[in-house]
Write a protein that holds these residues in place. Sequence first.
Motif: not given
Length: 351
Positions: A81-83, A88-89, A167-169, A309-310
């Motif tokens: 989530a942090i990544a 995104a910023r 999808c990313v994984d 991943m993020g």
Amino acid sequence: MVTLAEVAQHAGVSASTVSYVLSGKRSISTTTRLRVEESIKELGYHPNAGARALASSRSNIIALMVPLRTDMYVPVMMEIAIAVATTARTHGYDVLLLTGEEGPDAVRRVTGSGLADAMILMDVELDDERLPLLRGGGTLGRAGARPGDEQPSVLIGLPADTTGLTCVDLDFRATGALCVEHLALLGHRDIAVIGEAPAVYERHTGFAERTLDGLRSRARELGIRLLHRPCEGGYAAMAATLARVLDERPGTTGFVVQNESAVEPLLALLRQQGRAVPEDVSVVAICPEQVAVQASVRLTSVAIPAQEMGRSAVEQLMAKLDGRDLDDVVLIAPELTVRASTGPAPAGAPA
């Protein structure tokens, strides 16, 4: 708060020129653009988010669905989530974090409210009930959306059917196969898998199911006996699970652990039983790098590439929002790092 008019006065241009520099809707000379940008920087001007959204038909917000369940290792989820948020910023987007277990209702709420331009979903199940809404047309939060328009969303995880989805994984199937191969090359023929909590498999969570598929398939190909036992994690649950494993397969010399909360209890229990790692028993973990290197025995492991991943999920999402071509499925190849927890199968182990 600095206004657009004040920026225009400082730069010696009209307010509309400042607006065009910000939106990029009209060509502005390089000299003028640089002067406006310098005034923006010097005055510390930030465009009003509401006005910007009205002007561009975008909110510049990404909704991130992260169901925080007690049976999941939350630090990994939050690292992803942090990544997502930091990446995104860099693209000028903020992140709306949705942590409840609302399923399709959360997707409908974000879609209907126009809160976000796009959505990233985590904790993906093989037959995830949120997916029909993502395939069902319409866009999130974009004015003028019509039924049949592309749904701007990316999954961090892999469902059974990826048709119409991005999808990313981590390639968890290849991860499971890699762990079996490593132990097999060291001569281990009886391998036990300490898995996630039973509820993770009951939900058919993608990463756990795919890892198990890779473990089992490669074990069959190599003639390895494999035993899988889910575990709640923690000392008491691990003690019961280990006792069951050694009762059913007393010749077990190799362990694959996909459960961060079971790692240290397993190592402690093996010590108490006089089973040295790696001389008597080898242990491979699928876990974050930090868990592997800080364990009481530095663990041979396949790391969870949470940050990659993020970041990749956001880049895929930006490509969709910009109308660029992109891969439907991005699988990150696993890398196994050998440390102190694995070694040759002990003498006398079944050949």
